[in-house]
Design a protein around this motif. Structure first.
Motif, short mmCIF file in Angstrom:
data_model
loop_
_atom_site.label_atom_id
_atom_site.label_comp_id
_atom_site.label_asym_id
_atom_site.label_seq_id
_atom_site.Cartn_x
_atom_site.Cartn_y
_atom_site.Cartn_z
N ILE A 1 32.62 24.68 -34.02
CA ILE A 1 31.42 23.88 -33.70
C ILE A 1 31.78 22.75 -32.74
N LEU A 2 32.87 22.06 -33.00
CA LEU A 2 33.26 20.95 -32.13
C LEU A 2 33.58 21.43 -30.71
N ARG A 3 34.20 22.62 -30.61
CA ARG A 3 34.49 23.14 -29.27
C ARG A 3 33.19 23.52 -28.56
N VAL A 4 32.27 24.13 -29.30
CA VAL A 4 31.00 24.53 -28.69
C VAL A 4 30.22 23.31 -28.22
N ILE A 5 30.23 22.26 -29.05
CA ILE A 5 29.50 21.05 -28.66
C ILE A 5 30.08 20.46 -27.38
N SER A 6 31.39 20.43 -27.31
CA SER A 6 32.02 19.82 -26.13
C SER A 6 31.80 20.63 -24.86
N GLN A 7 31.61 21.96 -24.98
CA GLN A 7 31.45 22.81 -23.82
C GLN A 7 29.98 23.12 -23.50
N SER A 8 29.07 22.65 -24.34
CA SER A 8 27.66 22.94 -24.12
C SER A 8 27.09 22.01 -23.07
N SER A 9 26.06 22.48 -22.42
CA SER A 9 25.36 21.65 -21.45
C SER A 9 24.47 20.66 -22.17
N SER A 10 24.08 19.62 -21.46
CA SER A 10 23.25 18.59 -22.08
C SER A 10 21.86 19.08 -22.41
N THR A 11 21.47 20.21 -21.86
CA THR A 11 20.14 20.75 -22.15
C THR A 11 20.16 21.80 -23.25
N ALA A 12 21.30 21.99 -23.90
CA ALA A 12 21.38 23.00 -24.96
C ALA A 12 20.51 22.65 -26.17
N LEU A 13 20.23 21.37 -26.34
CA LEU A 13 19.39 20.92 -27.45
C LEU A 13 18.26 20.07 -26.91
N SER A 14 17.10 20.24 -27.47
CA SER A 14 16.00 19.35 -27.16
C SER A 14 16.19 18.05 -27.89
N SER A 15 15.41 17.04 -27.50
CA SER A 15 15.55 15.74 -28.16
C SER A 15 15.22 15.81 -29.65
N SER A 16 14.20 16.58 -30.00
CA SER A 16 13.85 16.71 -31.42
C SER A 16 14.93 17.46 -32.18
N GLN A 17 15.49 18.50 -31.56
CA GLN A 17 16.58 19.22 -32.22
C GLN A 17 17.80 18.34 -32.41
N PHE A 18 18.10 17.52 -31.40
CA PHE A 18 19.26 16.63 -31.49
C PHE A 18 19.08 15.63 -32.63
N ARG A 19 17.91 14.99 -32.69
CA ARG A 19 17.68 14.01 -33.76
C ARG A 19 17.73 14.65 -35.14
N GLN A 20 17.22 15.86 -35.25
CA GLN A 20 17.26 16.57 -36.55
C GLN A 20 18.69 16.86 -36.95
N LEU A 21 19.48 17.41 -36.03
CA LEU A 21 20.87 17.77 -36.36
C LEU A 21 21.70 16.53 -36.64
N LEU B 1 28.05 15.12 -31.70
CA LEU B 1 26.72 15.33 -31.14
C LEU B 1 26.23 14.08 -30.41
N SER B 2 26.47 12.90 -30.99
CA SER B 2 26.00 11.66 -30.37
C SER B 2 26.73 11.39 -29.06
N VAL B 3 28.04 11.64 -29.05
CA VAL B 3 28.81 11.39 -27.83
C VAL B 3 28.39 12.31 -26.71
N HIS B 4 28.14 13.58 -27.07
CA HIS B 4 27.89 14.56 -26.01
C HIS B 4 26.45 14.56 -25.52
N PHE B 5 25.51 14.34 -26.42
CA PHE B 5 24.12 14.50 -26.04
C PHE B 5 23.35 13.18 -25.92
N ASP B 6 23.95 12.03 -26.32
CA ASP B 6 23.24 10.76 -26.23
C ASP B 6 24.22 9.63 -25.94
N PRO B 7 24.93 9.65 -24.74
CA PRO B 7 25.95 8.64 -24.41
C PRO B 7 25.41 7.23 -24.39
#
Length: 1444
Positions: A1393-1413, A1428-1434
């Motif tokens: 999971i950590l590797r996938v998060i680091s290699q995913s694009s910033s659009t892989a999750l919507s804002s609602s999905q990010f807040r939920q996760l 998740l916070s570091v990668h999708f909400d710097p």
């Protein structure tokens, strides 16, 4: 001259007696009396020894009594002869004839009694000689030559202490009357007392010839006492000169008797001496010679002397020592004396006299209070009379502020309370009733209140602690303005209790503090308070005032004792019980501290309920022998008819029982609940022995009394004994435990006398139940607590012929005894003596043996008197007993009582437990009997009487419920250790089939279908699957239901309805049932069993064949099933090769050779397509119209038995990226394989985990580029993949995230990262599944644990020794187990999971999905949340965190 020689010869050869006897023989008729008289004078003239002459006369009379020919005037002639000789000799000696006769008589008397100084009475020979002498003396007295007064003076000059027997004989022969002796003898008072004592203490030798001596001893004493009483107390013939000495003698004997009682009678001699004198206070002994007035005067005098004898004890002594003066502790001689003295008076007269003595004399308080106890024990009316006396005393005390009346009332009230609640209300109750209300005597004025409180304060230094506690806990009513006066007394009482080291705070809320007995530990009392409080809350629905008051005024006890016992940790039931509701009510009332309640809730989640038991130390002495002697004496009292003495003996028995069972529950009133552990043995061996002893003596007493009188003519001894036993809860529990064991396990050991006695005991238990405890059996056979008789009757089972016979005998004896016993009470009380549970138990074996016998109903009614003889007679058989009871009028009346109706459900429950091989009926007879009961008896009986009201649907409902309940309760107490195959379940199932067939014939199939599915739906709904135990229970219900359904015609599961004059098939109920319930019990998961699948399909075709267009209905309905019931679709595809021949043959029969309808043919086509695809025919396309799920199910069935290489080769040919239908089919196939993978984790012995893992891996390779496969891991899946949530149970749906993580952790890195990242929505699904899997791990609900892995490895290691498994296989399995370790799998998933998060694009999750996760990860894994916070909400990171 000539007479002299003749006289000499006669005197030498013949005595006077022989001469007279010879003359009687020669001359039997005394024709010439003058000649005889002259001859006698001449002979006596030649006999100068007068003493010898008396001896000769005595021998003459003794011999004459044995002659057949008597001379009537011989005593007169002898008396005249003696009188003449005495006169002649007196004239010769120049003395008076009276003096000479006295001297002569005394000489002869001395000869008779001279050698018996060690005996208090004469020997039989001496007694005969003395009586002859006295007879002669009476003749001399008639002739005027004997002076009685001179005779006594001369006798007393020679004999210092005359024996009472001699005095008695002199009196009875009218020689010297005792009145003359009293008047003439100045020493009469001294020697009479000593002689009376000696005679009372002397016991004749145990010889046959001494039997008359015993009777004579009794006559001597009774005659002397009668004369003394008459002389002392007869007012008509009153003489002061004799009255005072006689009264003094009687008083001295009474004082001597009382002294012996004070010495506690250490010797048997002294006790026997006192008992013999007590017998003299009998109205029947001295009543013949004494007038009734004199006798009552004497008894009144004795009672006064007893109550006032040695008044050394002060009032303070009485207050302190009163608890030692109860009836049981009193001298039995004293109580016997009181009973003798009280027999001539009424209770009111006795209490009135006692009151008068208390007012006018200084009394012995010990004797007074013992007298009060004796009256209460022996006279039932004494309670009300004593209450009236107490009321008068209190009124007089407050009217004149009289302390004497006050202390008298308190002492008498306490004395009555010491005898127990069955005799008199406890002191606590009396004090509350007298002073607890605003209408008490003390509330009229302040002076009255001060008088009461001053009186109580003066008693404090001498009060036993239990009475001080009563006054504190139940203080007298005081108005608010005078509250300070009461508090002064309370403070003083508490100080005194502190000095005595007694604590008021440790006392129970419902404890009878005035009771004297074994003290109860505070912890034990608190538990009893909790049980009582919960019981009251359950019955009233409100918190009792006692509890509320304790929470305020007794807060230390309430918090430290009561709440501690109440909040004892336990496993809380699913449905709130009375205890839980009581706790919640206290919590709502803010009576439980929040911290204590929270601690209780937390402890309940971790601990199981622990049964609290009180450990009581064994008594120092063995009470068993004492109890045995007391029971034997009680039995003898019952047989002798001494009803008054029985009450006293029961009081002693109760006291002895309290030693063996120290927790005597005299402390509580009202009903409580006793938990009866039927599987565990009794706590101590002493309890077993006591229970056996009581039951054995009760049975023997019943047998002995029944041989004399029928129950309606017997006394109330049995009811009194049972009431005594029931007053001790611990003893009652022990007896019930023993009765359960006897009835359930040891019926063969019980003789007919035991059966009769135990049956009578059950009747008296029933009659005394209205105010007795309820019984909760453990394990719970009944859902709620029941009465004692119902609990014990549950032990009676009718499984075998022998058990049926015992049940019939016991229940018949109980009903017969109850009918006979109830005949002696008013009609409205007669039903109390009929135990309805035993009446219904009796009907079960009786109906099996008498139903087909026409003579049973035609038997002639017997007279009432013959009914009881049929039970007790040794010649009577059980059949005759049953016949006579059945025809009795009272028995027939019981049929109309609702409580005595044997319900259909009860009959079925017992019928299902009958063992077929041990049944009293043959198979054919049992079938006939059951058909009669179902169709003729209960089908026609109204529902309010336990029948079916003529409704076949009700009949089927009862049968089906009974079968299922029996199957589900196979681990209950009554069926433990039995096998289902040996019982009558197949027979009852046949009756259900017959009822269903009859409904089919009557055209009620539609109603039957609805009824069946409604019934199972209700059962399943009542068992909500909220825990593992509930899930197992639900599966058990469904498996039982399926086994029953397989035995019924399949067509009843489908409904044919009419729409616009057209018959159509309705499958809605069946589809709903499969989707809601069947999927929860499938094994293997996601598949109905082969039998159930085939059964449903058969019913489907049978029902369709009834429609107007069968084939069209099949196609139409199956299309609906394919969409709405995917579980049946998948199961049909899986089992098609087994079901197809059966269905084809059946359809051919139903439709005259037609082939299966199109939709069913489609299943066969899909099976052929799957087989051909696996064989390499890649150009074939799936059958048109086949659902993707059906195709996937067919492929799975084929590939599960094929090699892994063929599966990989076939997947390449399907090309899911080109064909959407192929992709949909493979997604369903992946879903089915994931289910298999979860099954391999849960049930590794069923499914090969390695092979299933390979199939899932190959499918993931084919589907990883598409996002469709992610839908099967979402709990809220919808759309085309919605059927995945309708195939597996909820348990598997919860485990899908775990399967996701487990499968991904086994894939290669390239598959994980490079291809997965290109799948839309993968990151969201992966993180969600990881969070859910981690939560499952934290909750302990993972499908595989390390313990199971180690067990699997160990089993494999053991198997290698027997199966020669290769070492490399073992190593591979060990590696697999290590990889599937939950923590190891979660660790690898987290890395992924950590590797996938680091290699995913910033659009892989919507804002609602990010807040939920992010929110979900914060609760379980902060590292993933941070990633998740570091990668999708710097921008959200603070500058201070840059160093990270």
């Amino acid at each position: 001259m000539s007479l002299n020689p003749t006289f000499d010869s006669v005197s030498q050869k013949r005595s006077l007696s022989s001469l007279l006897a010879g003359r009687v023989v020669k001359r039997p008729k005394a024709e010439d009396g003058e000649q005889l008289h002259d001859a006698a004078i001449q002979l006596l003239g030649r006999q100068p020894n007068l003493c010898s002459l008396l001896r000769e006369a005595g021998e003459n009379q003794k011999e004459e009594q044995s002659q057949t020919v008597m001379i009537a005037d011989l005593p007169v002639i002898t008396g005249k002869v003696l009188a003449n000789e005495l006169r002649r000799e007196a004239a010769r000696l120049d003395v008076s004839a009276a003096a000479l006769s006295v001297k002569t008589v005394l000489e002869r008397m001395s000869e008779i009694i001279k050698d018996e100084k060690r005996r208090e009475m004469l020997t039989p020979a001496q007694r005969v000689q003395l009586c002859v002498l006295l007879e002669s003396c009476r003749e001399l007295l008639c002739q005027g030559v004997l002076c009685p007064k001179l005779l006594w003076q001369e006798f007393r000059r020679e004999q210092r202490l005359p024996k009472l027997e001699l005095v008695y004989h002199l009196h009875s022969y009218n020689i010297i009357s005792m009145k003359l002796i009293m008047e003439s003898d100045e020493d009469f008072r001294e020697w009479s007392v000593s002689q009376l004592k000696s005679l009372c203490g002397w016991t004749p030798p145990q010889e046959e010839e001494e039997e008359e001596t015993k009777h004579t001893q009794h006559r001597v004493l009774s005659t002397v006492v009668g004369v003394l009483v008459g002389a002392a107390f007869d007012t008509e013939d009153f003489d002061l000169m004799t009255s005072l000495p006689c009264c003094s003698v009687l008083d001295n004997m009474l004082y001597w008797l009382l002294d012996q009682m004070e010495d506690d009678l250490t010797s048997h001699y002294t006790e026997a001496q006192a008992k013999r004198w007590i017998q003299m206070y009998d109205a029947s002994l001295c009543g013949a010679s004494v007038s009734p007035e004199a006798l009552q005067h004497f008894f009144t005098h004795c009672l006064t002397q007893t109550l006032t004898y040695k008044p050394r004890l002060t009032v303070s002594d009485a207050v302190s020592l009163q608890s030692k003066w109860t009836f049981c502790n009193s001298s039995h001689l004293l109580t016997a004396l009181y009973r003798k003295l009280a027999v001539s008076f009424s209770v009111e007269q006795l209490l009135c006299h006692m009151h008068k003595v208390l007012e006018t004399h200084e009394v012995n308080w010990k004797h007074v209070l013992c007298f009060c106890s004796t009256l209460l024990v022996y006279y039932h009316s004494a309670q009300s009379s004593l209450r009236e006396l107490l009321s008068r005393l209190l009124n007089a005390a407050f009217a004149g502020y009289d302390l004497e009346n006050m202390i008298t009332a308190f002492l008498l009230a306490r004395q009555g309370g010491l005898e127990g609640p069955a005799i008199f209300p406890s002191y606590s109750d009396w004090f509350k009733m007298t002073f607890g209300g605003s209408s008490g005597c003390h509330t009229s004025t302040k002076k009255s209140l001060v008088f009461l409180l001053k009186f109580l304060s003066d008693l404090v230094p001498f009060e036993p602690p239990q009475y001080l506690k009563v006054h504190i806990l139940h203080p007298p009513y005081v108005s608010i303005k005078h509250r300070a006066l009461l508090m002064e007394y309370v403070s003083l009482a508490k100080t005194r209790l502190s000095d005595l080291k007694e604590s008021v705070e440790d006392m129970g809320l419902y404890e009878d503090v005035s009771a004297v007995g074994t003290s109860v530990q505070p912890q034990c009392q608190a538990a009893q308070d909790v049980e009582k409080a919960v019981s009251l809350f359950k019955s009233t629905g409100r918190l009792s005032a006692t509890v509320m008051e304790a929470s305020i005024f007794r807060r230390p006890y309430f918090l430290t004792r009561f709440l501690t016992a109440l909040l004892k940790p336990r496993m809380l039931p699913l449905k709130a019980d009375a205890r839980m509701s009581f706790i919640e009510a206290l919590k709502k009332a803010d009576k439980i501290p929040a911290a204590q309640y929270s601690s209780y809730v937390e402890s309940c989640q971790k601990q199981r309920q622990q049964t609290w038991t009180t450990v009581c130390s064994d008594p120092s002495d063995d009470p068993l022998e004492v109890l045995q002697v007391q029971l034997q004496e009680f039995t003898q009292l019952v047989l002798d008819g001494h009803s008054e003495e029985m009450s006293a003996q029961l009081s002693r028995i109760s006291h002895t029982i309290g030693v063996s069972f120290p927790n005597n529950p005299r402390e509580q009133a009202g009903q409580t609940v006793i938990r009866l552990q039927v599987d565990s043995p009794l706590s101590t061996q002493l309890h077993v022995k006591v229970s056996n002893l009581i039951l054995r003596h009760f049975c023997q007493c019943i047998l002995d009394t029944s041989q004399v009188n029928s129950p309606n003519r017997q006394s109330l001894w049995a009811s009194s004994l049972v009431s005594t036993l029931l007053s001790n809860t611990q003893l009652l529990s022990s007896i019930l435990h023993r009765l359960w064991d006897l009835f359930h396990n040891q019926t063969s050991l019980l003789s007919p006398s035991h059966v009769l006695g135990l049956a009578a005991l059950m009747v008296h238990l029933q009659a005394s139940m209205p105010h007795r405890p309820l019984i909760q059996l453990v394990p719970p056979i009944h859902p709620e607590p029941v009465t004692v008789v119902e609990a014990v009757s549950s032990a009676l089972v009718c499984r075998t012929r022998c058990e049926m016979m015992f049940c019939l005998k016991l229940c018949s004896a109980a009903v017969c005894y109850g009918i006979c016993r109830g005949d002696s009470v008013p009609e409205h009380q007669q039903q109390d003596y009929i135990p309805c549970s035993l009446y219904k138990k009796r009907l079960l074996p009786e109906a099996r043996t008498t139903t087909a016998d026409p003579s049973f109903s035609d038997h002639q009614v017997e007279p009432w008197s013959h009914l009881w003889s049929s039970i007790t007679s040794t010649d009577s058989t059980w059949r005759r007993m049953a016949l006579m009871l059945w025809t009795h009028t009272s028995f027939q009346k019981l049929k109309g009582r609702p409580q005595c109706q044997l319900l259909f459900t009860e009959w079925l429950d017992n019928e299902l437990r009958v063992q077929r091989s041990e049944d009293a009926l043959s198979d054919f007879e049992r079938q006939e009997y059951q058909q009669w009961a179902c169709t003729e008896l209960y089908l026609t009986r109204p529902e309010e009487q336990g029948g079916c009201g003529g409704d076949l649907r009700n009949l089927c409902s009862h049968l089906l419920n009974a079968i299922m309940d029996h199957h589900l309760s196979e681990h209950s107490v009554e069926t433990r250790g039995q096998t289902e195959g040996g019982m009558c379940q197949p027979d009852v199932l046949s009756r259900l089939q017959e009822a269903v067939y009859e409904m089919e014939v009557c055209g009620l199939s539609a109603d039957l279908c609805d009824f069946l599915f409604e019934m199972i739906s209700q059962r399943c709904s009542s068992t909500a699957a909220s825990s593992i135990g509930s899930e197992l229970s639900l599966q058990h219900i469904l498996h039982t239901w399926n086994s029953v359904m397989l035995s019924l015609p399949a067509v009843v599961l489908f409904k044919v309805k009419t729409e616009i004059e057209k018959m159509t098939l309705d499958c809605d109920k069946m589809i709903q049932h499969v989707n809601q319930h069947q999927r929860m019990a499938c094994h293997p998961v996601g598949l109905l069993s082969c039998h159930m699948t085939t059964h449903l399909l058969k019913g489907f075709l049978y029902a369709a064949a009834r429609c107007d267009h069968p084939a069209e209905e099949v196609n139409k309905a199956w299309t609906c099933i394919s969409v709405s019931c995917p579980l049946l679709l998948v199961s049909t595809a899986h089992w098609w090769q087994y079901a197809s021949p059966v269905l084809s043959s059946m359809w051919c029969r139903l439709r005259a050779g037609e082939s299966l309808p199109e939709q069913l043919q489609l299943i066969a086509d899909c099976q052929r397509w799957a087989c051909s695809l696996e064989e390499g025919h890649q150009l074939q396309t799936p059958p048109a119209g086949a659902a993707a799920l059906l195709l996937a199910a067919c492929l799975r069935g084929v590939w599960r038995s094929r090699t892994e290489q063929s599966f990989s080769r076939t997947l390449k040919s399907l090309q899911p990226e080109r064909d959407a239908k192929h992709k949909e089919m493979l997604v369903f196939l992946l879903f089915l394989c994931v289910n298999d993978y979860l099954s391999s984790l849960l049930y590794p012995q069923v499914t090969s985990q390695e092979k299933v893992m390979h199939l899932c891996t190959e499918l993931l390779k084919a589907l990883l580029d598409s996002a469709d496969w992610l839908h099967i891991f979402n709990s809220d899946v919808c759309g085309v993949y919605k059927p995945v949530s309708m195939v597996t149970p909820d348990q598997f749906t919860r485990l899908m995230p775990w399967a996701f993580c487990s499968l991904l952790s086994e894939q290669c890195v390239q598959l994980q990262q490079q291809r997965a990242l290109r799948c839309a929505g993968f990151l969201h699904t992966a993180v969600s599944c990881y969070i859910d899997a981690l939560q499952l791990f934290l909750d302990g609900q993972t499908p595989l644990t390390s313990a199971r892995s180690e067990k699997q490895v160990n089993m494999l290691c053991i198997g290698r020794e027997f199966l020669s498994v290769a070492d490399e296989t073992l190593n591979h399995t060990q590696k697999l187990c290590h990889q599937t370790e939950p923590s190891h799998m979660l660790g690898r998933t987290k890395e992924f999971i950590l590797r996938v998060i680091s290699q995913s694009s910033s659009t892989a999750l919507s804002s609602s999905q990010f807040r939920q996760l992010e929110s979900r990860c914060t609760d379980v894994d902060l590292e993933v949340a941070a990633a998740l916070s570091v990668h999708f909400d710097p921008p959200s990171l603070s500058p201070e965190m840059d160093f990270l």
